[in-house]
Design an enzyme around this catalytic site. Structure first.
Site: not given
Length: 254
Positions: A204, A107-109
């Site tokens: 998120y 999800t982050e990168s």
């Protein structure tokens, strides 16, 4: 999705809102560089539906197919395969559940070690330099902290330590730890140790939680998110079976 962050609505009410069929969806695509991207809604035309939500919970085909589709997206990702051994290493060192760390990095990168957010978060786990310094990343004679964070192992080790610390700080409540990872532990505390009402943070938490649930091995029962933290009574983190209705892998890849 890089860094997605209330009012005083209770956690149960928030979860009921997040758990509705539409908001439980997972969308994604793999870009030409082999980097997977995930979101809780269709961001643009590149995103295909991977998980259709909870409308048909219990459908046998869906329960098997949605995780299979998600796993396939990782297996065709060059970026994921390049760092998965480092993620396992970092998860083991920090006492984290591997699937949770994998969901956060996805999800982050999207497993891109060179990713930099508009806010200055860097690398696989999108760490701010100040946060990384708190968890063991210090400047050397040759490299400042931001440069060190582009190294996959360094980034993952620090990010895994931070996530494990957040899980301990919030008594093993995964949703609160994820909200704090996104918005900062201070934001979660200011809202009475609840998920802040920021739309970005709520998206998120939804996306990471859904990926985490779908990536877990089937029929294992409640799983540890850290080696030392058991599932607490009242936790809103049940593993839900995946329904039918997600896009086929060929549609997802093209």
């Amino acid at each position: 999705m890089r860094h997605l962050a209330r009012s005083g609505a209770c956690l149960l009410a928030l979860w009921l809102a997040l758990a509705g069929p539409a908001s439980a969806q997972v969308w994604g695509f793999v870009d030409p560089q082999g980097v997977p991207h995930f979101a809780g809604e269709r961001v643009d035309a590149r995103y295909a539906l991977l998980y259709a939500g909870d409308a048909d919970v219990g459908a046998a085909e869906g329960a098997a197919a949605a995780p299979a589709r998600l796993l396939a997206t990782f297996e065709v990702s060059i970026a994921y395969k390049a760092v998965r051994h480092l993620m396992r290493e970092a998860a083991a060192a920090a006492g984290l559940e591997y699937e949770l760390l994998k969901a956060v990095v996805a999800t982050e990168s999207g497993f891109d070690p060179q990713a930099v957010s508009p806010r200055g978060a860097i690398g696989l786990m999108q760490l701010m330099p100040d946060t990384a310094s708190r968890f063991g990343v210090h400047a050397t004679a040759r490299q400042p902290v931001p440069a060190r964070l582009t190294d996959p192992r360094t980034n993952l080790q620090a990010g895994a330590r931070y996530l494990a610390w957040l899980l301990r700080r919030f008594d093993g409540q995964t949703e609160l730890a994820l909200a704090a990872y996104n918005a900062g532990e201070g934001a979660v505390q200011r809202y009475g140790n609840q998920i802040p009402p920021f739309a970005e943070t709520q998206r998120y938490v939804r996306t990471v939680s859904r990926l985490h649930q779908l990536l877990r091995p089937p029929a294992t029962g409640p799983a540890d998110t850290t080696a030392s933290l058991r599932e607490r009574p009242g936790r809103v983190s049940a593993v839900l079976p995946a329904p039918a209705g997600a896009a086929s892998l060929s549609a997802f890849l093209h």
